[in-house]
Scaffold this motif. Structure first.
Motif, PDB file in Angstrom:
ATOM      1  N   VAL A   1      -6.406  -3.308   5.537  1.00  0.00           N
ATOM      2  CA  VAL A   1      -6.159  -1.870   5.451  1.00  0.00           C
ATOM      3  C   VAL A   1      -4.848  -1.541   6.157  1.00  0.00           C
ATOM      4  O   VAL A   1      -4.617  -1.979   7.294  1.00  0.00           O
ATOM      5  CB  VAL A   1      -7.301  -1.059   6.088  1.00  0.00           C
ATOM      6  N   THR A   2      -3.999  -0.774   5.484  1.00  0.00           N
ATOM      7  CA  THR A   2      -2.757  -0.296   6.085  1.00  0.00           C
ATOM      8  C   THR A   2      -2.635   1.206   5.836  1.00  0.00           C
ATOM      9  O   THR A   2      -3.246   1.756   4.913  1.00  0.00           O
ATOM     10  CB  THR A   2      -1.522  -0.996   5.494  1.00  0.00           C
ATOM     11  N   CYS A   3      -1.849   1.870   6.672  1.00  0.00           N
ATOM     12  CA  CYS A   3      -1.606   3.309   6.546  1.00  0.00           C
ATOM     13  C   CYS A   3      -0.101   3.569   6.580  1.00  0.00           C
ATOM     14  O   CYS A   3       0.621   2.971   7.382  1.00  0.00           O
ATOM     15  CB  CYS A   3      -2.279   4.081   7.671  1.00  0.00           C
ATOM     16  N   SER A   4       0.336   4.454   5.724  1.00  0.00           N
ATOM     17  CA  SER A   4       1.730   4.886   5.717  1.00  0.00           C
ATOM     18  C   SER A   4       1.757   6.358   5.359  1.00  0.00           C
ATOM     19  O   SER A   4       1.393   6.737   4.241  1.00  0.00           O
ATOM     20  CB  SER A   4       2.549   4.078   4.704  1.00  0.00           C
ATOM     21  N   GLY A   5       2.153   7.196   6.316  1.00  0.00           N
ATOM     22  CA  GLY A   5       2.096   8.633   6.073  1.00  0.00           C
ATOM     23  C   GLY A   5       0.661   9.050   5.835  1.00  0.00           C
ATOM     24  O   GLY A   5      -0.225   8.781   6.647  1.00  0.00           O
ATOM     25  N   ASP A   6       0.411   9.704   4.707  1.00  0.00           N
ATOM     26  CA  ASP A   6      -0.956  10.123   4.398  1.00  0.00           C
ATOM     27  C   ASP A   6      -1.634   9.159   3.425  1.00  0.00           C
ATOM     28  O   ASP A   6      -2.687   9.465   2.879  1.00  0.00           O
ATOM     29  CB  ASP A   6      -0.976  11.544   3.832  1.00  0.00           C
ATOM     30  N   ARG A   7      -1.048   7.984   3.220  1.00  0.00           N
ATOM     31  CA  ARG A   7      -1.596   7.017   2.271  1.00  0.00           C
ATOM     32  C   ARG A   7      -2.335   5.900   2.999  1.00  0.00           C
ATOM     33  O   ARG A   7      -1.813   5.298   3.942  1.00  0.00           O
ATOM     34  CB  ARG A   7      -0.482   6.412   1.424  1.00  0.00           C
ATOM     35  N   VAL A   8      -3.563   5.621   2.544  1.00  0.00           N
ATOM     36  CA  VAL A   8      -4.374   4.513   3.056  1.00  0.00           C
ATOM     37  C   VAL A   8      -4.509   3.508   1.927  1.00  0.00           C
ATOM     38  O   VAL A   8      -4.998   3.847   0.845  1.00  0.00           O
ATOM     39  CB  VAL A   8      -5.760   4.992   3.512  1.00  0.00           C
ATOM     40  N   THR A   9      -4.064   2.276   2.161  1.00  0.00           N
ATOM     41  CA  THR A   9      -4.089   1.240   1.131  1.00  0.00           C
ATOM     42  C   THR A   9      -5.011   0.105   1.570  1.00  0.00           C
ATOM     43  O   THR A   9      -4.875  -0.426   2.670  1.00  0.00           O
ATOM     44  CB  THR A   9      -2.682   0.681   0.874  1.00  0.00           C
ATOM     45  N   LEU A  10      -5.955  -0.241   0.714  1.00  0.00           N
ATOM     46  CA  LEU A  10      -6.855  -1.365   0.962  1.00  0.00           C
ATOM     47  C   LEU A  10      -6.545  -2.467  -0.042  1.00  0.00           C
ATOM     48  O   LEU A  10      -6.515  -2.217  -1.257  1.00  0.00           O
ATOM     49  CB  LEU A  10      -8.311  -0.938   0.823  1.00  0.00           C
ATOM     50  N   THR A  11      -6.316  -3.663   0.462  1.00  0.00           N
ATOM     51  CA  THR A  11      -5.998  -4.802  -0.387  1.00  0.00           C
ATOM     52  C   THR A  11      -7.186  -5.747  -0.407  1.00  0.00           C
ATOM     53  O   THR A  11      -7.628  -6.241   0.639  1.00  0.00           O
ATOM     54  CB  THR A  11      -4.748  -5.536   0.130  1.00  0.00           C
ATOM     55  N   PHE A  12      -7.718  -6.000  -1.607  1.00  0.00           N
ATOM     56  CA  PHE A  12      -8.876  -6.866  -1.805  1.00  0.00           C
ATOM     57  C   PHE A  12      -8.456  -8.129  -2.559  1.00  0.00           C
ATOM     58  O   PHE A  12      -7.407  -8.160  -3.211  1.00  0.00           O
ATOM     59  CB  PHE A  12      -9.956  -6.140  -2.623  1.00  0.00           C
TER      60      PHE A  12
END
Length: 524
Positions: A480-491
């Motif tokens: 899980v990473t966060c950038s600004g208001d974006r949360v990205t989950l890599t599976f």
């Protein structure tokens, strides 16, 4: 949205022993330089004030070697770059997202720094003066504006910028934010016509509402600002720090109080919250006997968001260079189920259920319900706290409604007949208050009821037993990473269950107004 001119922009270049072809050689070499290879995050900007290269460029010298040397030098400079507000005049600057970037441009304009303004006009504002730029790039953007005001507040400059805006711009921005984030206000109320002081202003409910908001956004107590300006700061900062609180009736009242108050508000440093205000924010009166799920001792009771706490909460959010690894990444798939159930709205329905908790708090409650101590030891519990604006040791609290699933939730079982207040699929419909199959405390009772419903719904969608469906959905490892208001989950694509794809649980939830976050899923 802020659009930068290019991946790599050079203000000035000095070339020794220049030839007529020097510009073409330099341009071709710079096109080989990749910000991703340097390590600059996708939404970040690295500002290097001066740079000398070691490799030569020109006839007889390879452009790829020059580009590789330049990239290595920039990687070194990236490791030493400073954040806005902490950088000196000669330091390189690393701006991590659009909110910080816009705040840096505004701060340079407030300081009257001609060199910085010239740099930002070249790289960010497309040649526009900062006021003309923010009127088209920031004020109309309801997603970006709270982040910009929050970034300025961290530098102590939010009030200084808002004070420079035209009064009509302030009211327009306020209405735009309220509408985009489901704030249930009549448009006339947001005009904030000044009202004379009256006895009604001293009513405890008004002061309680005002104190609750100022505990989260003490910057809104700046007495030099007009009422609408203070209300704009309050709304923006609460959206950034406690987005779920914006959807409460208490906040709606506080916004009117702050916007119409002609008298000076309490000093910014005076952020103590009376016990009544605590109960209003948390949803019920403080008590030493809360249930174990959100046990509230005096040391763990709700606390104001001081500057130190804002910083500590922000540190919980993982960046691209330090992702959080969790075994429970699949919990985020439930956001799609909750949107489909209309517990939360997407950008087309920002209000949806106005008094639901933060989506990330609800995911945390479900994770604790289903997986207990194993879940609590996983980094995702602290991550969800940070996304919801809480400290990891701060209890989750909200005032749940009476459990009663709407008719649309029962549509997957059209022929089912309830028995003793329970659905045949195994979840409660209208349970008796003394039903021992459910916990006694209101919040845990409501959470348990929702968990049972989701178990039945997942079991039906995935053709599994309820317990297997919950494990198969939630126990999916992810970064899980966060950038600004974006949360990205890599599976992992290779290990991703096909059943989740067929059920539609793994599509991107998109932007959630209730959380002020955009959630994306990546399969690699």
């Amino acid at each position: 949205m802020i659009r930068r001119l290019a991946d790599l922009t050079v203000d000035r270049a000095r070339v020794r022993r220049a030839t007529p072809d020097s510009r073409a050689h330099l341009t071709a070499a710079l096109m080989r330089v990749s910000p991703a290879a340097i390590g600059v995050p996708a939404d970040a900007l690295l500002l290097v004030r001066r740079l000398s290269t070691r490799a030569r460029l020109g006839p007889g010298h390879r452009a790829d070697l020059f580009a590789a040397d330049l990239q290595e030098t920039l990687r070194e400079r990236l490791s030493r770059a400073r954040a806005p507000g902490a950088a000196g005049p000669d330091d390189d600057l690393l701006v991590r997202d659009e909110g910080e970037l816009a705040a840096a441009v505004i701060a340079a304009w407030l300081d009257g720094d001609p060199l910085a303004i010239r740099t930002w006009r070249l790289t960010v504002t497309a040649g526009k003066p900062p006021p003309a730029w923010w009127r088209t790039a920031i004020l109309p953007d309801a997603r970006l504006m709270p982040r910009v005001i929050a970034a300025l507040a961290r530098q102590g400059r939010a009030a200084a910028w808002i004070a420079r805006l035209d009064p009509a711009e302030i009211v327009h921005a306020l209405r735009l934010l309220a509408d985009a984030h489901g704030q249930p206000q009549e448009p006339a109320a947001l005009a904030f016509q000044p009202q004379p002081f009256s006895a009604a202003r001293a009513i405890s409910d008004d002061r309680r509402a005002e104190a609750a908001v100022l505990a989260i956004a003490p910057e809104a107590a700046t007495a030099a600002l007009t009422g609408p300006a203070r209300a704009l700061i309050a709304l923006a900062l609460v959206l950034d720090r406690r987005p779920a609180f914006v959807r409460t009736a208490l906040f709606a009242r506080a916004l009117i109080v702050i916007g119409t108050c002609p008298a000076p508000l309490p000093a910014a440093g005076d952020t103590a919250v009376p016990e009544q205000a605590q109960s209003a924010v948390t949803g019920h009166a403080p008590s030493p006997t809360h249930d174990a799920l959100d046990a509230a001792s005096p040391a763990r009771a709700w606390r104001p968001l001081t500057a130190a706490r804002q910083a500590s909460v922000g540190l919980l959010l993982p960046s691209a260079d330090a992702p959080v690894e969790t075994r429970y990444g699949g919990l985020f798939f439930l956001l799609n189920a909750l949107i489909a159930m209309e517990v939360y709205g997407d950008f087309t329905r920002p209000l949806a259920v106005p008094h639901a908790p933060s989506p990330f708090d609800l995911l945390a409650l479900l994770g604790r319900r289903w997986f207990g101590a194993q879940y609590r030891r996983d980094p995702v519990d602290a991550l969800l706290a940070g996304l919801a604006g809480r400290d990891p040791d701060e209890p989750i609290r909200f005032a749940p409604p009476q459990w009663s699933p709407p008719g649309s939730w029962l549509a997957p079982w059209p022929a089912a007949s309830p028995t003793a207040g329970w659905h045949p699929a195994g979840f409660p419909l209208y349970p008796a208050p003394d039903d021992r199959r459910l916990p006694g405390r209101p919040m845990t009772r409501w959470t348990a009821s929702l968990a049972l419903y989701l178990e039945a719904r997942l079991a039906l969608a995935l053709a599994m037993s309820p317990r297997a469906a919950v494990r198969g959905t939630c126990r999916q490892p992810a970064d899980v990473t966060c950038s600004g208001d974006r949360v990205t989950l890599t599976f992992s694509l290779a290990a991703h269950p096909l059943a989740l794809r067929l059920a539609g649980l793994d599509r991107d939830p998109g932007y959630l107004p209730a959380a002020r976050r955009e959630v994306r899923f990546v399969f690699a």
